[in-house]
Design a protein around this motif. Structure first.
Motif, PDB file in Angstrom:
ATOM      1  N   GLU A 177       9.732   3.935   2.867  1.00 45.05           N
ATOM      2  CA  GLU A 177      10.257   3.344   4.105  1.00 45.05           C
ATOM      3  C   GLU A 177      10.612   4.426   5.119  1.00 45.05           C
ATOM      4  O   GLU A 177      10.319   4.294   6.318  1.00 45.05           O
ATOM      5  N   ARG A 178      11.251   5.503   4.666  1.00 47.79           N
ATOM      6  CA  ARG A 178      11.663   6.565   5.591  1.00 47.79           C
ATOM      7  C   ARG A 178      10.450   7.280   6.189  1.00 47.79           C
ATOM      8  O   ARG A 178      10.440   7.623   7.379  1.00 47.79           O
ATOM      9  N   LEU A 179       9.434   7.509   5.379  1.00 48.51           N
ATOM     10  CA  LEU A 179       8.239   8.162   5.890  1.00 48.51           C
ATOM     11  C   LEU A 179       7.525   7.275   6.904  1.00 48.51           C
ATOM     12  O   LEU A 179       7.118   7.734   7.978  1.00 48.51           O
ATOM     13  N   VAL A 180       7.397   5.996   6.581  1.00 50.91           N
ATOM     14  CA  VAL A 180       6.704   5.071   7.488  1.00 50.91           C
ATOM     15  C   VAL A 180       7.474   4.915   8.795  1.00 50.91           C
ATOM     16  O   VAL A 180       6.882   4.846   9.870  1.00 50.91           O
ATOM     17  N   ARG A 181       8.791   4.889   8.708  1.00 49.91           N
ATOM     18  CA  ARG A 181       9.621   4.738   9.907  1.00 49.91           C
ATOM     19  C   ARG A 181       9.366   5.872  10.892  1.00 49.91           C
ATOM     20  O   ARG A 181       9.445   5.687  12.109  1.00 49.91           O
ATOM     21  N   ALA A 182       9.050   7.057  10.386  1.00 46.47           N
ATOM     22  CA  ALA A 182       8.836   8.222  11.258  1.00 46.47           C
ATOM     23  C   ALA A 182       7.458   8.229  11.909  1.00 46.47           C
ATOM     24  O   ALA A 182       7.218   9.028  12.816  1.00 46.47           O
ATOM     25  N   LEU A 183       6.566   7.350  11.470  1.00 49.45           N
ATOM     26  CA  LEU A 183       5.191   7.379  11.962  1.00 49.45           C
ATOM     27  C   LEU A 183       5.036   6.581  13.251  1.00 49.45           C
ATOM     28  O   LEU A 183       5.683   5.554  13.450  1.00 49.45           O
ATOM     29  N   ALA A 184       4.128   7.031  14.096  1.00 52.99           N
ATOM     30  CA  ALA A 184       3.806   6.337  15.344  1.00 52.99           C
ATOM     31  C   ALA A 184       2.915   5.128  15.053  1.00 52.99           C
ATOM     32  O   ALA A 184       2.229   5.085  14.026  1.00 52.99           O
ATOM     33  N   PRO A 185       2.911   4.128  15.942  1.00 56.35           N
ATOM     34  CA  PRO A 185       1.954   3.028  15.798  1.00 56.35           C
ATOM     35  C   PRO A 185       0.526   3.565  15.733  1.00 56.35           C
ATOM     36  O   PRO A 185       0.198   4.557  16.383  1.00 56.35           O
ATOM     37  N   GLY A 186      -0.294   2.913  14.918  1.00 58.91           N
ATOM     38  CA  GLY A 186      -1.657   3.385  14.712  1.00 58.91           C
ATOM     39  C   GLY A 186      -1.786   4.353  13.556  1.00 58.91           C
ATOM     40  O   GLY A 186      -2.886   4.824  13.256  1.00 58.91           O
ATOM     41  N   SER A 187      -0.654   4.630  12.880  1.00 57.78           N
ATOM     42  CA  SER A 187      -0.668   5.513  11.714  1.00 57.78           C
ATOM     43  C   SER A 187      -1.039   4.723  10.458  1.00 57.78           C
ATOM     44  O   SER A 187      -1.075   3.490  10.458  1.00 57.78           O
ATOM     45  N   TYR A 188      -1.297   5.453   9.384  1.00 64.51           N
ATOM     46  CA  TYR A 188      -1.736   4.831   8.137  1.00 64.51           C
ATOM     47  C   TYR A 188      -0.921   5.339   6.951  1.00 64.51           C
ATOM     48  O   TYR A 188      -0.440   6.478   6.951  1.00 64.51           O
ATOM     49  N   LEU A 189      -0.802   4.487   5.937  1.00 64.30           N
ATOM     50  CA  LEU A 189      -0.189   4.824   4.662  1.00 64.30           C
ATOM     51  C   LEU A 189      -1.236   4.617   3.567  1.00 64.30           C
ATOM     52  O   LEU A 189      -1.866   3.558   3.496  1.00 64.30           O
ATOM     53  N   VAL A 190      -1.408   5.636   2.713  1.00 65.11           N
ATOM     54  CA  VAL A 190      -2.385   5.590   1.622  1.00 65.11           C
ATOM     55  C   VAL A 190      -1.641   5.809   0.306  1.00 65.11           C
ATOM     56  O   VAL A 190      -0.913   6.792   0.169  1.00 65.11           O
ATOM     57  N   ILE A 191      -1.821   4.895  -0.652  1.00 65.30           N
ATOM     58  CA  ILE A 191      -1.136   5.033  -1.935  1.00 65.30           C
ATOM     59  C   ILE A 191      -2.096   4.706  -3.076  1.00 65.30           C
ATOM     60  O   ILE A 191      -2.855   3.737  -3.000  1.00 65.30           O
ATOM     61  N   SER A 192      -2.057   5.530  -4.128  1.00 69.63           N
ATOM     62  CA  SER A 192      -2.644   5.145  -5.416  1.00 69.63           C
ATOM     63  C   SER A 192      -1.529   5.189  -6.450  1.00 69.63           C
ATOM     64  O   SER A 192      -0.633   6.032  -6.369  1.00 69.63           O
ATOM     65  N   HIS A 193      -1.600   4.275  -7.423  1.00 71.39           N
ATOM     66  CA  HIS A 193      -0.431   4.062  -8.292  1.00 71.39           C
ATOM     67  C   HIS A 193      -0.869   3.497  -9.635  1.00 71.39           C
ATOM     68  O   HIS A 193      -1.665   2.558  -9.709  1.00 71.39           O
ATOM     69  N   LEU A 194      -0.314   4.028 -10.711  1.00 75.01           N
ATOM     70  CA  LEU A 194      -0.576   3.492 -12.047  1.00 75.01           C
ATOM     71  C   LEU A 194      -0.022   2.073 -12.195  1.00 75.01           C
ATOM     72  O   LEU A 194       1.019   1.734 -11.618  1.00 75.01           O
ATOM     73  N   THR A 195      -0.720   1.277 -12.981  1.00 73.12           N
ATOM     74  CA  THR A 195      -0.239  -0.060 -13.305  1.00 73.12           C
ATOM     75  C   THR A 195      -0.487  -0.330 -14.780  1.00 73.12           C
ATOM     76  O   THR A 195      -1.401   0.254 -15.390  1.00 73.12           O
ATOM     77  N   ALA A 196       0.310  -1.225 -15.348  1.00 70.56           N
ATOM     78  CA  ALA A 196       0.069  -1.688 -16.714  1.00 70.56           C
ATOM     79  C   ALA A 196      -0.716  -2.995 -16.723  1.00 70.56           C
ATOM     80  O   ALA A 196      -1.008  -3.536 -17.791  1.00 70.56           O
ATOM     81  N   ASP A 197      -1.075  -3.498 -15.544  1.00 71.57           N
ATOM     82  CA  ASP A 197      -1.727  -4.804 -15.456  1.00 71.57           C
ATOM     83  C   ASP A 197      -3.075  -4.845 -16.162  1.00 71.57           C
ATOM     84  O   ASP A 197      -3.461  -5.878 -16.726  1.00 71.57           O
ATOM     85  N   PHE A 198      -3.810  -3.733 -16.129  1.00 68.98           N
ATOM     86  CA  PHE A 198      -5.169  -3.732 -16.662  1.00 68.98           C
ATOM     87  C   PHE A 198      -5.232  -3.354 -18.148  1.00 68.98           C
ATOM     88  O   PHE A 198      -6.113  -3.802 -18.870  1.00 68.98           O
ATOM     89  N   HIS A 199      -4.321  -2.477 -18.585  1.00 68.22           N
ATOM     90  CA  HIS A 199      -4.337  -1.975 -19.968  1.00 68.22           C
ATOM     91  C   HIS A 199      -2.904  -1.990 -20.514  1.00 68.22           C
ATOM     92  O   HIS A 199      -2.308  -0.929 -20.742  1.00 68.22           O
TER      93      HIS A 199
END
Length: 271
Positions: A177-199
């Motif tokens: 939230e803090r990182l996104v708050r600092a970004l200007a409109p037209g900016s992007y957030l990219v995330i990859s994340h482990l999950t237990a959903d598949f295995h």
């Protein structure tokens, strides 16, 4: 064990316990790891032999998403949780599209600092910097990154394979939230994340290994992952397994056709 940092200072590296970044390096076939990392890596392979392929799929997503962002016109990138340098790095991807791109890397791992020089070689037209900080130190990260990046203009923040090492109670959602708050409109957030959903069975065993080694691991469900993008516009194809995000933008990872990777990914835009 000590190695030299970018400024010639001694960097203290703990080689008595496994470290997630060094295990990731081992899974990718790198050399910046130690016997303790390989030992735990091999224990994890006994549970899920496809982990090295999954690590490469995650890395390939980083490359495709960076390429896509550069083609959208993004010229500023903040990569938090950079990890040990593995070519091609993010700046090589984006500066290959737009040489004037400006990139700031951030990590808190001493071994990344020791090898950060490899991240600082870019095009003459662009700019690259490295910030040594914990991902939760968002004010410090933004202040130092602001010497290279202009946050009044669109930028992309990448959190690749990082947030599953930060538990809810340690502020995972708040730091985003803090990182996104600092970004200007037209900016992007990219995330990859482990999950237990598949295995789920393999994920439970790996989680136990991490806890036995006093390491944090917080794989999150689809809905928990989606919370990181609250208030943002998730671009197509939405929240998907890493191998399913715009596969046409890169080469497939050998072996990926035989597995479902263990992570969710998404790219979202700030309106």
């Amino acid at each position: 064990m000590s190695e030299q940092g970018t400024g010639g200072e001694a960097v203290r590296i703990d080689t008595t316990r496994p470290h997630p970044a060094r295990m990731y390096d081992w899974f990718l076939g790198g050399k910046d790891n130690y016997p303790v990392d390989e030992a735990m890596g091999r224990q994890m392979l006994a549970v899920e032999p496809s982990i090295p392929v999954m690590a490469k799929i995650n890395r390939a997503f980083m490359q495709r998403s960076a390429r896509w962002l550069a083609k959208q016109g993004v010229r500023q990138f903040l990569d938090v949780g950079t990890g040990i340098p593995t070519e091609p790095n993010l700046h090589q991807i984006v500066q290959g599209v737009a040489p004037e791109s400006r990139v700031v890397y951030c990590d808190n791992d001493p071994i990344v600092l020791a090898h950060a020089e490899a991240l600082l070689r870019g095009t003459p037209e662009g700019a690259i910097d490295y910030v040594q900080a914990d991902a939760r130190e968002t004010d410090l990260i933004l202040e130092r990154a602001g010497k290279v990046l202009d946050f009044s203009r669109p930028a992309a923040v990448s959190l690749i394979a990082l947030l599953h090492f930060v538990k809810d109670e340690d502020g995972a959602y708040e730091l985003v939230e803090r990182l996104v708050r600092a970004l200007a409109p037209g900016s992007y957030l990219v995330i990859s994340h482990l999950t237990a959903d598949f295995h789920p069975d393999a994920a439970a065993k790996v989680d136990e290994m991490y806890r036995n080694n006093a390491l944090n691991l917080a794989p999150r469900s689809h809905d928990q992952f989606a919370r990181f993008f609250a208030g943002l516009e998730i671009v197509e194809p939405g929240i998907v397994a890493a191998e399913d995000w715009h596969p046409e933008l890169g080469e497939p990872v050998p072996g990926q056709e035989d597995i479902v990777s263990g992570g969710y990914v998404a790219v979202a835009r700030k309106a």
